[in-house]
Scaffold this active site. Structure first.
Site, PDB file in Angstrom:
ATOM      1  N   CYS A   1       3.957  -5.799  38.804  1.00  0.00           N
ATOM      2  CA  CYS A   1       4.518  -6.580  37.692  1.00  0.00           C
ATOM      3  C   CYS A   1       5.357  -7.743  38.216  1.00  0.00           C
ATOM      4  CB  CYS A   1       5.371  -5.665  36.808  1.00  0.00           C
ATOM      5  SG  CYS A   1       6.080  -6.491  35.364  1.00  0.00           S
TER       6      CYS A   1
ATOM      7  N   HIS B   1      10.752  -5.580  30.485  1.00  0.00           N
ATOM      8  CA  HIS B   1       9.627  -5.125  31.310  1.00  0.00           C
ATOM      9  C   HIS B   1       8.493  -4.582  30.448  1.00  0.00           C
ATOM     10  CE1 HIS B   1       7.185  -3.012  34.238  1.00  0.00           C
ATOM     11  NE2 HIS B   1       7.253  -1.973  33.431  1.00  0.00           N
TER      12      HIS B   1
ATOM     13  N   CYS C   1      11.507  -6.615  37.293  1.00  0.00           N
ATOM     14  CA  CYS C   1      10.799  -6.113  38.469  1.00  0.00           C
ATOM     15  C   CYS C   1      11.043  -6.989  39.692  1.00  0.00           C
ATOM     16  CB  CYS C   1       9.306  -5.986  38.189  1.00  0.00           C
ATOM     17  SG  CYS C   1       8.876  -4.528  37.200  1.00  0.00           S
TER      18      CYS C   1
ATOM     19  N   ASP D   1       0.849  -1.185   0.000  1.00  0.00           N
ATOM     20  CA  ASP D   1       0.000   0.000   0.000  1.00  0.00           C
ATOM     21  C   ASP D   1       0.885   1.234   0.000  1.00  0.00           C
ATOM     22  OD1 ASP D   1       1.005  -0.345   2.611  1.00  0.00           O
ATOM     23  OD2 ASP D   1      -0.621   0.836   3.453  1.00  0.00           O
TER      24      ASP D   1
END
Length: 378
Positions: free
Chosen positions: A304, A335, A309, A147
């Site tokens: 998390c 992360h 973490c 495209d």
């Protein structure tokens, strides 16, 4: 499978839906985010790490891989997934985005896009036919029709000319496909003009693609216009085929797009912003170089469970980043990708339980202020 892929919707809440895309290289639960591996590598991440986070499909770019190492070489090596050692599926962009992002080294006419290699200046002519041939050699599970990604801003007449050529290229792309095991998606353009989006959607969805994408968004236009045109595009896509919103975006953008009924997403934000010291967290963005983190013993995100973490403090990550250590890019990228994977997983669960609207409202609240911009394709 009856075709190259099978798509099924498993749950619906309002406009949002969860589903499943089955490809020759396994199934992908949707909504799904695809990490961007432009050159068959997601920056700073190993393929098995992506897999362990729950990613089952990554994105690679046909233009860049055709330039180096070459589609023929990747074909000889068993296809892009095997070449990069990723056990899941791969979607390849056709190179149409580079018509805009590398505008200084290309020219566009009805035949296709004539590039000068960004590496050595060697000529490369990318036509709808050659873009499909390259992607077939790459062995992509999902290929994209060539495209012209309409730049922003664009005058109405320019955007109309662009989408009409995109429609002609779409017909040529489908006619060029020889593979019966590789899916092919068409791309809706039209910039931020409502009438043009409707024209392009009608043109592209009248062609028997395996899925449909909304392109030409998140390329510099106002956020409100992007969301409006995305929603309009989604409303005109068939409900029985995957819907893909290209190049978007931030957590709140993704949640908004899921609510519109999109199934697939890709964006460089989690990886690029990680390398620039920015982390996505459940309480909003964190810029790790800020002095406030110098003696902060807490993790990036207490909600998390990713490896960084669990093992690194904000103080240590700040030290790594300011020291230019490679581990900073690795840890922040891991992360951020973990955050995006969790966002998709929780969205799927919320749709299945009928709680998506409430989930999205709470989750997006932290991201309504000062969302980071993104552009480019690396």
């Amino acid at each position: 499978m009856n075709g190259p892929i099978e798509f099924s919707v498993t749950a619906v809440e309002g406009g949002a839906r969860s589903g499943r895309i089955v490809t020759p290289h396994g199934a992908i639960e949707t909504p799904a985010f695809m990490p961007v591996g432009t050159r068959a590598a997601v920056k700073a991440m190993a393929p098995d790490e992506l897999w362990s986070m729950g990613y089952r499909m990554v994105l690679a770019n046909a233009y860049h891989l055709a330039i180096r190492p070459g589609a023929e070489l990747i074909h000889e090596m068993g296809g892009v997934a095997r070449f990069m050692g990723f056990p899941g599926a791969v979607l390849t962009d056709s190179g149409g985005f580079q018509a805009m992002s590398l505008a200084k080294i290309n020219s566009i006419n009805e035949a296709g896009i004539r590039f000068r290699s960004h590496l050595d200046g060697a000529p490369l002519m990318l036509t709808p036919e050659s873009a499909i041939d390259i992607q077939q050699q790459l062995g992509a599970d999902i290929m994209m029709a060539l495209d012209e990604c309409t730049p922003f801003p664009a005058e109405h007449s320019r955007a109309l000319k662009s989408l009409e050529m995109t429609a002609r290229w779409a017909e040529r792309s489908l006619a060029a496909r020889k593979s019966t095991t590789q899916a092919l998606f068409g791309i809706i353009q039209g910039s931020i003009f409502e009438d043009l989006r409707k024209i392009s959607a009608a043109q592209i969805t009248s062609i028997a693609f395996d899925g449909y994408a909304a392109g030409g968004l998140s390329v510099g236009e106002p956020k409100a216009a992007m969301l409006e045109m995305a929603a309009l595009s989604a409303s005109m896509m068939p409900s029985d085929k995957p819907r893909y919103l290209m190049g978007v975006g931030t957590p709140s953008d993704l949640l908004a797009a899921i609510a519109m009924g999109f199934d697939m997403f890709d964006c460089v934000l989690p990886t690029r912003n990680a390398r620039n010291g920015m982390a996505f967290t459940s309480t909003g963005p964190v810029t790790i170089k800020q002095a406030a983190h110098a003696r902060d013993s807490t993790p990036l995100d207490s909600a998390c469970e990713c490896r960084p973490c669990r093992t690194h403090s904000r103080a240590y990550l700040r030290h790594l980043y300011l020291s230019g250590e490679i581990l900073a890019a690795r840890a922040l990228t891991e992360h951020n990708l973990h955050f995006f994977a969790r966002l998709m997983r929780e969205s799927r669960d919320a749709i299945a339980s009928g709680n998506f609207k409430a989930y999205a409202m709470v989750t997006a609240a932290a991201w309504r202020e000062a969302e980071p911009a993104v552009s480019g394709d690396l």
